[in-house]
Write an enzyme that holds these catalytic residues in place. Structure first.
Site, short mmCIF file in Angstrom:
data_model
loop_
_atom_site.label_atom_id
_atom_site.label_comp_id
_atom_site.label_asym_id
_atom_site.label_seq_id
_atom_site.Cartn_x
_atom_site.Cartn_y
_atom_site.Cartn_z
N ASP A 34 0.86 -1.19 0.00
CA ASP A 34 0.00 0.00 0.00
C ASP A 34 0.90 1.24 0.00
OD1 ASP A 34 -3.17 0.60 1.19
OD2 ASP A 34 -1.70 2.22 1.16
N ASN A 90 -12.86 -2.81 2.51
CA ASN A 90 -13.91 -1.81 2.61
C ASN A 90 -14.82 -1.91 1.39
OD1 ASN A 90 -12.91 -0.59 5.02
ND2 ASN A 90 -11.32 0.42 3.83
N GLY A 96 -15.43 3.67 3.57
CA GLY A 96 -14.04 4.12 3.42
C GLY A 96 -13.36 3.56 2.18
N HIS A 103 -10.11 -5.02 -3.03
CA HIS A 103 -8.78 -5.26 -2.47
C HIS A 103 -8.91 -5.63 -1.00
CE1 HIS A 103 -9.74 -0.95 -2.26
NE2 HIS A 103 -9.07 -0.92 -1.12
P1 DGP Z 1 -9.52 1.75 0.51
O1 DGP Z 1 -9.62 3.03 1.26
O2 DGP Z 1 -9.98 0.54 1.30
O3 DGP Z 1 -10.17 1.84 -0.86
O4 DGP Z 1 -7.97 1.50 0.28
C1 DGP Z 1 -7.26 1.96 -0.82
C2 DGP Z 1 -5.81 1.84 -0.50
O5 DGP Z 1 -5.08 1.93 -1.70
C3 DGP Z 1 -5.28 2.94 0.41
O6 DGP Z 1 -4.79 2.34 1.61
C4 DGP Z 1 -4.16 3.59 -0.35
C5 DGP Z 1 -3.88 2.62 -1.47
N1 DGP Z 1 -3.51 3.24 -2.73
C6 DGP Z 1 -4.19 4.22 -3.38
N2 DGP Z 1 -3.57 4.52 -4.53
C7 DGP Z 1 -2.48 3.71 -4.62
C8 DGP Z 1 -1.45 3.54 -5.58
O7 DGP Z 1 -1.38 4.21 -6.61
N3 DGP Z 1 -0.48 2.60 -5.31
C9 DGP Z 1 -0.53 1.83 -4.18
N4 DGP Z 1 0.43 0.96 -4.01
N5 DGP Z 1 -1.50 1.96 -3.25
C10 DGP Z 1 -2.46 2.88 -3.47
#
Ligand code: DGP
Length: 141
Positions: A34, A90, A96, A103
């Site tokens: 993440d 989520n 959220g 994911h």
């Molecule tokens: P959610 O809030 O449950 O939809 O989680 C989305 C997650 O994705 C958040 O913890 C940050 C992560 N995230 C968002 N954009 C990117 C990205 O471009 N690359 C990576 N590795 N993670 C990302």
């Protein structure tokens, strides 16, 4: 294999159009760090076949995701010296969800971190409990 809508950020990561810190990959799932980790080692697991959320994924695809989650949990725990792990997904903006691609978060935990999505409320009154229990059972019919 369903493709993510154009521009979907995790779809772009999966296709290699955007970089990611891949930690595991197989023919059904992909796992990467993440970008905004809640703790070191915070990892996301996604299915290769697109689904916006858990409700739009097949049971087989979910099983593949959870198999990957299960496989990674001890490896991540060991790698970062965590004492526990929170796994969550989520579903919906209200919950959220910011990226509309299913994911599973794998969040390494320690007893001293301040992460909490679980804030216990007031004790459920018996009458309300029975009402909600009945409503859920009705919905399942
Ligand atoms: P959610 O809030 O449950 O939809 O989680 C989305 C997650 O994705 C958040 O913890 C940050 C992560 N995230 C968002 N954009 C990117 C990205 O471009 N690359 C990576 N590795 N993670 C990302």
């Amino acid at each position: 294999m369903r493709q993510a809508p154009e521009g979907n950020i995790f779809g772009r990561i999966l296709s290699g159009e955007l970089p990611s810190w891949e930690v595991y990959s197989d023919d059904q799932t992909y796992a990467f760090l993440d970008i905004f980790p809640q703790n070191p080692g915070h990892t996301l697991v996604i299915p290769r076949s697109y689904a916006e959320n858990i409700l739009e994924s097949s049971e087989a695809e979910l099983a593949a995701c959870l198999a990957t989650v299960r496989r990674l949990m001890p490896a991540i725990t060991e790698a970062v010296g965590a004492k526990g792990v929170t796994v969550l997904t989520n579903t919906g903006i209200a919950a959220g969800q910011t990226v509309p691609y299913l994911h599973f978060h794998i969040i390494p935990r320690s007893t001293s971190d301040s992460i909490s999505i679980y804030n216990p409320g007031e004790q459920l009154p018996d009458e309300e409990g029975r009402r909600i229990q009945g409503a859920i059972r009705n919905s399942l019919k």
